[in-house]
Design an enzyme around this catalytic site. Structure first.
Site, PDB file in Angstrom:
ATOM      1  NE  ARG A 107       7.739 -12.908   4.627  1.00 20.39           N
ATOM      2  CZ  ARG A 107       6.482 -12.897   5.068  1.00 20.39           C
ATOM      3  NH1 ARG A 107       6.156 -13.602   6.130  1.00 20.39           N
ATOM      4  NH2 ARG A 107       5.560 -12.195   4.441  1.00 20.39           N
ATOM      5  CG  HIS A 130       4.913  -7.181   3.173  1.00 21.28           C
ATOM      6  ND1 HIS A 130       5.259  -8.038   2.136  1.00 21.28           N
ATOM      7  CD2 HIS A 130       4.054  -7.889   3.976  1.00 21.28           C
ATOM      8  CE1 HIS A 130       4.631  -9.200   2.316  1.00 21.28           C
ATOM      9  NE2 HIS A 130       3.891  -9.127   3.412  1.00 21.28           N
ATOM     10  CD  GLN A 137      -0.611  -7.999   2.732  1.00 22.76           C
ATOM     11  OE1 GLN A 137      -0.135  -9.106   2.965  1.00 22.76           O
ATOM     12  NE2 GLN A 137      -1.903  -7.825   2.485  1.00 22.76           N
ATOM     13  CG  ASP A 191       1.252  -5.057  10.524  1.00 24.97           C
ATOM     14  OD1 ASP A 191       0.860  -6.192  10.857  1.00 24.97           O
ATOM     15  OD2 ASP A 191       2.375  -4.848  10.005  1.00 24.97           O
ATOM     16  CB  CYS A 249      -0.729  -7.215   6.137  1.00 23.91           C
ATOM     17  SG  CYS A 249       0.103  -7.064   7.724  1.00 23.91           S
ATOM     18  NE  ARG A 292       0.986 -10.841  -0.404  1.00 29.99           N
ATOM     19  CZ  ARG A 292       1.760 -11.269   0.590  1.00 29.99           C
ATOM     20  NH1 ARG A 292       1.330 -11.246   1.829  1.00 29.99           N
ATOM     21  NH2 ARG A 292       2.996 -11.695   0.356  1.00 29.99           N
TER      22      ARG A 292
HETATM   23  N1  NVA Z   1       4.662  -6.109  10.079  1.00 26.69           N
HETATM   24  C1  NVA Z   1       4.498  -7.543  10.058  1.00 26.69           C
HETATM   25  C2  NVA Z   1       3.905  -7.967   8.755  1.00 26.69           C
HETATM   26  C3  NVA Z   1       3.702  -9.442   8.613  1.00 26.69           C
HETATM   27  C4  NVA Z   1       3.146  -9.842   7.297  1.00 26.69           C
HETATM   28  C5  NVA Z   1       5.824  -8.215  10.302  1.00 26.69           C
HETATM   29  O1  NVA Z   1       6.830  -7.782   9.725  1.00 26.69           O
HETATM   30  O2  NVA Z   1       5.879  -9.148  11.098  1.00 26.69           O
HETATM   31  N1   CP Z   2       0.685 -10.860   5.186  1.00 25.46           N
HETATM   32  C1   CP Z   2       1.708 -11.746   5.068  1.00 25.46           C
HETATM   33  O1   CP Z   2       2.742 -11.496   4.441  1.00 25.46           O
HETATM   34  O2   CP Z   2       1.464 -12.926   5.677  1.00 25.46           O
HETATM   35  P1   CP Z   2       2.511 -14.112   5.937  1.00 25.46           P
HETATM   36  O3   CP Z   2       3.491 -13.611   6.966  1.00 25.46           O
HETATM   37  O4   CP Z   2       1.676 -15.230   6.437  1.00 25.46           O
HETATM   38  O5   CP Z   2       3.202 -14.431   4.664  1.00 25.46           O
END
Ligand code: NVA
Ligand code: CP
Length: 318
Positions: free
Chosen positions: A116, A143, A146, A238, A278, A306
């Site tokens: 990540r 992502h 997800q 989101d 998500c 997930r």
């Molecule tokens: N769009 C959000 C998704 C988190 C799972 C982010 O990147 O923070």
């Molecule tokens: N939806 C998602 O990826 O959640 P986290 O940021 O908690 O991993």
């Protein structure tokens, strides 16, 4: 002897990276969704399924996580393997060791890497340098884990994917990119409404359009939330400021104020629409409490899936 279609797909997935749905054929994505549903049933029935005995997944995190971290770690355990949590600050990567050297070194110990990070390029470079499969656990661009879990959820709830309409209201971010690409590959009609200046990436849009043309899906991108949500089977939103964009929170609250998913807006969707997010969510910002905690909401099914979807990915590629 020719194998069954499933055996051929299983063979063709082995050793692959999972960086974006763009790299996967429609039947491969459908195979992963079906496998996720099967592994979920096995797990609920208490049936052990441990194809990754003795294998280890390294999980590199440059950003925070609840779902991704826990679901990958638990998923790897359930598959008979082991997962290592590696925060960037604790790795030499945080002190300037190159991605190349990190990838090469890790490939000597591990059987797979989940990462990540911020720049999507980092995942591509890591995958190029590694000799083991690399999984994208979220970048600024996408992502895919997800989105895979989300389409599994839709399939479970609606019994099908092809021909459904998914509406996404909000920021043109990593989440919409993966959902849009997934929709295009699965023959789903996808509509996006964002404020001006927050549209999805034009290249992802173009590639999605090309896929949609082959699967019978379609794509609408505009600024009108009511138009996007009209007759939708799924309504998705989101956060307005993703990880890495926290400094823009205030200006985004202004830009997005007419894009909240609330009771007024969901009136335009189908009566039996699914509300999806998500997570993590900001109640009262991108979505009202009444909608996210209402009876159409399936947010925790998404979160649960997930685990199952990623188990399918890991079992298939590792
Ligand atoms: N769009 C959000 C998704 C988190 C799972 C982010 O990147 O923070
Ligand atoms: N939806 C998602 O990826 O959640 P986290 O940021 O908690 O991993």
């Amino acid at each position: 002897m020719a194998g069954t279609v499933e055996q051929d797909l299983a063979m063709q997935l082995r050793g692959r990276d999972f960086i974006g749905l763009v790299d996967y054929a429609p039947e491969e994505i459908q195979y992963l969704i079906d496998l996720a549903i099967e592994l979920k049933q096995k797990q609920k029935a208490g049936e052990l399924y441990q194809p990754l005995k003795g294998k280890t997944l390294g999980m590199i995190f440059e950003k925070s996580s609840t779902r991704t971290r826990v679901s990958f770690e638990v998923g790897m355990y359930q598959l008979g393997g082991h997962a290592l949590f590696l925060s960037k600050n604790d790795l030499q990567l945080g002190r300037g060791e190159t991605i190349y050297d990190t990838a090469q070194t890790m490939s000597r110990y591990l059987d797979g890497i989940m990462i990540r990070t911020y720049a999507h390029r980092t995942v591509i470079d890591l995958a190029r340098a590694a000799t083991i499969p690399v999984i994208n656990g979220l970048t600024d661009l996408s992502h895919p884990c997800q989105a895979l879990a989300d389409y599994q959820t839709v399939q479970e709830k609606k019994g099908r994917l092809q021909g459904l309409k998914v509406a996404y209201i909000g920021d043109g971010n990593n989440m919409v990119h993966s959902l849009m690409m997934g929709a295009a590959k699965l023959g789903i009609h996808f509509a996006v409404a964002t404020p001006e200046g927050y549209e999805p990436d034009s290249e992802v849009l173009q590639l999605s359009k090309e896929s949609a043309a082959q699967t019978g899906g379609s794509l609408y991108v505009g600024t009108d939330a009511k138009e996007a949500i009209a007759d939708a089977d799924v309504v998705y939103t989101d956060v307005w400021a993703s990880m890495g964009f926290e400094a823009e929170q205030k200006e985004r609250e202004i830009a997005f104020k007419n894009y909240q998913v609330n009771d007024e807006l969901v009136k335009y969707a189908k009566k039996d629409y699914l509300f999806m997010h998500c997570l993590p969510a900001h109640r009262g910002e991108e979505v009202s409490e009444s909608v996210i905690d209402g009876r159409n909401s399936v947010i925790f099914d998404q979160a649960e899936n997930r685990l199952h979807a990623q188990k399918a990915v890991m079992a298939a590629i590792m």
